[in-house]
Design an enzyme around this catalytic site. Structure first.
Site, mmCIF file in Angstrom:
data_model
loop_
_atom_site.group_PDB
_atom_site.id
_atom_site.type_symbol
_atom_site.label_atom_id
_atom_site.label_comp_id
_atom_site.label_asym_id
_atom_site.label_seq_id
_atom_site.Cartn_x
_atom_site.Cartn_y
_atom_site.Cartn_z
ATOM 1 N N PRO A 127 -18.550 -28.240 39.240
ATOM 2 C CA PRO A 127 -19.578 -27.228 39.463
ATOM 3 C C PRO A 127 -19.179 -26.315 40.629
ATOM 4 O O PRO A 127 -19.068 -26.779 41.769
ATOM 5 C CB PRO A 127 -20.829 -28.024 39.785
ATOM 6 C CG PRO A 127 -20.315 -29.326 40.323
ATOM 7 C CD PRO A 127 -19.014 -29.599 39.638
ATOM 8 N N SER A 149 -15.890 -18.329 41.958
ATOM 9 C CA SER A 149 -16.158 -17.332 40.920
ATOM 10 C C SER A 149 -17.646 -17.210 40.627
ATOM 11 O O SER A 149 -18.120 -16.153 40.190
ATOM 12 C CB SER A 149 -15.396 -17.683 39.636
ATOM 13 O OG SER A 149 -15.660 -19.013 39.244
ATOM 14 N N HIS A 181 -24.183 -20.976 39.234
ATOM 15 C CA HIS A 181 -23.419 -20.793 38.005
ATOM 16 C C HIS A 181 -23.778 -21.950 37.091
ATOM 17 O O HIS A 181 -23.196 -23.025 37.152
ATOM 18 C CB HIS A 181 -21.916 -20.792 38.299
ATOM 19 C CG HIS A 181 -21.064 -20.805 37.056
ATOM 20 N ND1 HIS A 181 -21.209 -19.902 36.044
ATOM 21 C CD2 HIS A 181 -20.058 -21.640 36.672
ATOM 22 C CE1 HIS A 181 -20.330 -20.149 35.089
ATOM 23 N NE2 HIS A 181 -19.627 -21.215 35.439
#
Length: 318
Positions: A127, A149, A181
């Site tokens: 993660p 990212s 994310h």
């Protein structure tokens, strides 16, 4: 945050030569963004094969010196990309992998530290928010030089989905996802524009339906897109590879851009002690500035929910 950082020889190390790492190397080589690209992985024979396979097409497509190496090649890198870790399985959330991939990351960081001399560290492994936070903690570099990212790929999927709905190309759509994310990602509908026009005004002008049900369908389609790709083909790697090229261009070619990436927050939106995605200026020194913008109340609520979710995971790590 650092803004006067000078790029050296446009050297990139990619740690992890699986589907994601190899796809990133291939995309960087095709775009001719880096002068030197080194692939590093414990599976040395496979890594050499990946490097040879990409390298054999470079005479007609690019100029990068691409090869398989080891951690000593991290010295003098301008960008170190970490993709090492196990992949997400069908039906598994990104956070389900936390304990296992944190242990892998710790070993990677210890190996990098032995040879690190300079450069930005970009975390791709999931993660990603958890791993970015731990990598930043262990490396001890100035804030922003380690970043992840984050919601960059989610944002790309979101913009694509919005563009498909309004029937225009993605170049006219501007918008971001923030937070985690993963399942707690938050679309900033209050900031989405089409050709610089707020999306609700644009849809009203062209008589296109726009309401909470449509927004939720777009948000849900974006949220499950990664899982759907994994269900159908077993993995995702092309999308993130092209997104990394965008970041690498900003870092290596000193062309700062604004993207939604993950870095440790230092009070932005009243949050500290976690790494999550917010719109950020990314350039040669990594995250050079996090943009403080006003969001709608429901967007703040979603973001704070993501903060608590990530904090809970961090507190439960073995």
């Amino acid at each position: 945050m650092r803004t006067g950082y000078v790029v050296g020889n446009r050297k990139v190390a990619i740690i992890g030569a699986g589907f994601v790492g190899s796809s990133i190397a291939y995309a960087l080589a095709l775009r001719d963004i880096a002068r030197e690209i080194v692939l590093i992985d414990v599976a040395k024979e496979k890594t050499a094969g990946e490097a040879w396979d990409i390298r054999h097409g470079l005479p007609s497509m690019g100029t990068a010196d691409l090869y398989a190496g080891d951690y000593s090649d991290c010295a003098d890198c301008d960008l170190i990309v970490i993709t090492a870790g196990r992949n997400r399985k069908n039906g598994e959330s990104r956070l389900d992998m936390a304990n296992e991939n944190v242990k892998i990351l710790e070993a990677v960081i210890k190996s990098v530290q032995k040879y690190y001399t300079r450069g930005v560290i970009l975390v791709i492994s999931n993660p990603v928010d958890i791993l970015t936070h731990k990598a930043d903690e262990w490396m001890g570099l100035p804030n922003g030089m380690v970043f992840g990212s984050g919601c960059l790929l989610d944002t790309s999927r979101f913009v694509r989905t919005v563009a498909d709905y309004i029937g225009l190309n993605t170049g006219v759509v501007n918008g971001y996802l923030v937070g985690e994310h993963g399942d707690s990602q938050v679309p900033l509908w209050s900031r989405v524009t089409v050709g610089g026009i707020p999306i609700n005004e644009y849809c009203e002008e062209v008589s296109l339906p726009w309401n909470s049900d449509i927004r939720e369908k777009i948000a849900e389609k974006t949220r499950i897109m990664g899982s759907e790709i994994i269900r159908t083909k077993g993995k995702t790697h092309y999308g993130i590879a092209t997104c990394v090229c965008h970041l690498a261009d900003a870092v290596l070619n000193q062309r700062p851009t604004i993207v939604s990436v993950s870095s440790q927050l230092l009070g932005e939106h009243g949050v500290r002690g976690v790494s999550l995605s917010v719109p950020s200026v990314v350039g040669p020194s990594g995250v050079q500035q996090r943009i403080r913008e006003r969001w709608a109340p429901e967007e703040y609520r979603g973001f704070f929910d993501a903060v608590e979710k990530v904090r809970e995971i961090l507190s439960c790590l073995e």
